[in-house]
Design a protein around this motif. Structure first.
Motif, short mmCIF file in Angstrom:
data_model
loop_
_atom_site.label_atom_id
_atom_site.label_comp_id
_atom_site.label_asym_id
_atom_site.label_seq_id
_atom_site.Cartn_x
_atom_site.Cartn_y
_atom_site.Cartn_z
N ARG A 23 -8.50 10.69 8.10
CA ARG A 23 -9.57 11.68 7.95
C ARG A 23 -10.82 11.24 8.72
NH1 ARG A 23 -10.14 11.17 2.89
NH2 ARG A 23 -8.25 12.31 2.42
N CYS A 25 -11.13 9.06 11.25
CA CYS A 25 -10.94 9.06 12.71
C CYS A 25 -10.99 10.49 13.26
CB CYS A 25 -9.60 8.42 13.07
SG CYS A 25 -9.55 6.63 12.84
N THR A 26 -10.36 11.41 12.55
CA THR A 26 -10.36 12.81 12.99
C THR A 26 -11.77 13.38 12.94
OG1 THR A 26 -8.09 13.08 12.22
CG2 THR A 26 -9.38 15.10 12.56
N GLU A 27 -12.49 13.12 11.85
CA GLU A 27 -13.86 13.61 11.74
C GLU A 27 -14.74 13.08 12.87
OE1 GLU A 27 -15.11 12.54 7.78
OE2 GLU A 27 -14.02 14.20 6.89
N MET A 29 -13.80 12.27 15.95
CA MET A 29 -13.47 13.00 17.17
C MET A 29 -14.07 14.41 17.17
SD MET A 29 -11.73 11.15 19.27
CE MET A 29 -12.68 9.73 18.76
N VAL A 30 -14.05 15.05 16.00
CA VAL A 30 -14.64 16.39 15.89
C VAL A 30 -16.15 16.31 16.10
CG1 VAL A 30 -15.11 18.29 14.28
CG2 VAL A 30 -12.82 17.28 14.38
N LYS A 31 -16.80 15.35 15.44
CA LYS A 31 -18.26 15.24 15.50
C LYS A 31 -18.76 14.79 16.87
CE LYS A 31 -22.12 12.88 13.28
NZ LYS A 31 -22.53 11.93 12.25
N LYS A 35 -13.70 17.81 19.28
CA LYS A 35 -12.25 18.01 19.42
C LYS A 35 -11.70 18.83 18.26
CE LYS A 35 -11.65 15.81 23.23
NZ LYS A 35 -11.19 16.48 24.43
N ASN A 36 -10.61 19.50 18.51
CA ASN A 36 -9.93 20.30 17.50
C ASN A 36 -9.13 19.37 16.59
OD1 ASN A 36 -8.29 22.01 16.02
ND2 ASN A 36 -7.62 23.20 17.78
N PRO A 37 -9.38 19.38 15.28
CA PRO A 37 -8.63 18.49 14.40
C PRO A 37 -7.13 18.80 14.38
CG PRO A 37 -10.07 19.94 13.13
CD PRO A 37 -10.39 20.15 14.57
N THR A 39 -5.27 19.27 16.82
CA THR A 39 -4.59 18.60 17.94
C THR A 39 -5.08 17.16 18.11
OG1 THR A 39 -6.22 19.49 19.50
CG2 THR A 39 -4.17 20.76 19.18
N THR A 40 -5.60 16.59 17.04
CA THR A 40 -6.02 15.19 17.04
C THR A 40 -4.98 14.39 16.28
OG1 THR A 40 -8.36 15.78 17.14
CG2 THR A 40 -7.83 13.58 16.34
#
Length: 69
Positions: A23, A25-27, A29-31, A35-37, A39-40
């Motif tokens: 969660r 790491c994905t957040e 990339m989004v922030k 990036k689109n979660p 496709t992460t």
């Protein structure tokens, strides 16, 4: 499409902790990169402490020494 590879030692990381890593790491990339979660991709690899070295020593040996002090 970010691909994030997280390597940790195999020292009892719970499923909840792994979910938090994914969660987080994905957040990030989004922030940071917008990036689109969906496709992460986040992959967590657990590595034996025998196969992880710091300086001249295996982490297994470093942990043993630390527990003796």
């Amino acid at each position: 499409m970010p691909y994030i590879n997280v390597k940790i030692t195999d020292e009892g990381v719970s499923n909840e902790q792994k979910q938090a890593i994914i969660r987080g790491c994905t957040e990030l990339m989004v922030k940071v990169l917008n990036k689109n979660p969906a496709t992460t991709f986040v992959v967590i690899e657990e590595v034996s402490t025998d196969n992880w070295g710091i300086g001249f020593d295996q982490v297994t040996e470093l942990r043993k020494r630390a527990s003796q002090t």
